[in-house]
Enzyme design. Sequence first.
Site, short mmCIF file in Angstrom:
data_model
loop_
_atom_site.label_atom_id
_atom_site.label_comp_id
_atom_site.label_asym_id
_atom_site.label_seq_id
_atom_site.Cartn_x
_atom_site.Cartn_y
_atom_site.Cartn_z
N ARG A 71 0.84 -1.20 0.00
CA ARG A 71 0.00 0.00 0.00
C ARG A 71 0.89 1.26 0.00
NH1 ARG A 71 -5.41 0.14 0.85
NH2 ARG A 71 -5.80 -2.01 1.38
N MET A 96 -11.84 3.86 -4.78
CA MET A 96 -12.14 2.83 -3.80
C MET A 96 -10.87 2.20 -3.21
SD MET A 96 -15.30 3.31 -3.99
CE MET A 96 -16.18 2.01 -3.14
N ARG A 97 -9.98 3.03 -2.72
CA ARG A 97 -8.77 2.54 -2.06
C ARG A 97 -8.64 3.21 -0.71
NH1 ARG A 97 -5.80 -1.66 -3.30
NH2 ARG A 97 -3.98 -0.64 -2.42
N ASN A 113 -13.14 13.97 -0.31
CA ASN A 113 -13.80 12.72 -0.72
C ASN A 113 -15.31 12.91 -0.74
OD1 ASN A 113 -14.06 9.87 -1.20
ND2 ASN A 113 -14.57 9.59 0.97
N HIS A 115 -18.65 10.50 -0.02
CA HIS A 115 -19.03 9.20 0.52
C HIS A 115 -20.56 9.09 0.48
CE1 HIS A 115 -18.68 5.54 2.85
NE2 HIS A 115 -19.65 5.98 3.62
N THR A 147 -9.13 12.53 6.38
CA THR A 147 -8.17 12.38 7.48
C THR A 147 -7.72 10.91 7.47
OG1 THR A 147 -9.77 11.70 9.13
CG2 THR A 147 -9.45 14.09 8.86
N LEU A 150 -10.80 6.37 8.22
CA LEU A 150 -11.61 6.09 7.04
C LEU A 150 -13.00 6.74 7.12
CD1 LEU A 150 -11.79 4.38 4.38
CD2 LEU A 150 -12.91 2.62 5.77
N GLU A 180 -25.41 13.68 -5.06
CA GLU A 180 -23.94 13.66 -5.04
C GLU A 180 -23.38 14.62 -6.09
OE1 GLU A 180 -21.80 9.95 -4.88
OE2 GLU A 180 -23.50 8.88 -4.06
#
Length: 229
Positions: A71, A96-97, A113, A115, A147, A150, A180
């Site tokens: 990673r 999606m990581r 991000n 979500h 941050t 997750l 969104e």
Amino acid sequence: MTPKNDACRLVVLISGRGSNMQAIVKTAQDTGVNARVCAVISNKPDAAGLVWAHEQGVDTRVVSHRDYPSREAFDADLARAIDAYEPHYVLLAGFMRVLTPAFVEHFNGRLINIHPSLLPAFPGLHTHQQALALGVQWHGCTVHFVTPVLDHGPILAQGIVPVMASDTINDLSDRLLSVEHAMYERVVRWLAEGRVTLDALQRVHVQGVATRSFVLTSQGVQSPEFCHE
Ligand code: GAR
């Protein structure tokens, strides 16, 4: 914060379809918005969104996580690929990581991000399924600064949709997607206008904006009221 007069340089990260990325690119192409999507980068070579972005004349790159032993190694190369474009902000749009703390720290205050839940409810995957399983009557989406934790971080905007008794996962996901897009478009405008700041308590302030809440109504997605100071 974007320096006044400079175009706000954006790099968008995707993993798949890229409908949020499309909303962001279209907003940046709007002549009234001083923003430019410098690149769309995917961790998946076959991400459908890459084709669309390329057709729009946007630079596309693939940094495939499968090519890296760890990673950390993937994130380090991804950061290098992003830095080459010198973006003011890096926008995750269906990326999606899980990112390493070092990566998040490198882009501290510049990494955003979207979500598909009303955070702090339903972090992680399968948010629509979780919402239906719990019988919540409102489902939502959140645009937030990233941050190391997750699906957690200072909230820029949130939107809600009603849940219908007959909803399938796809129904709910499609309904939420319209919010969104509207919400990410608006956030890009705020970023481009240099209105967004974080205070010492890590709370978001958007100068001149009275509310950062969005609701899907029968008239479509209702945008926040603006009240210029
Ligand atoms: C969107 O619903 C986005 O909120 C979600 O993936 C979808 C991507 O769709 N993101 C996450 O779940 C991140 N944890 P898109 O590729 O059409 O924008």
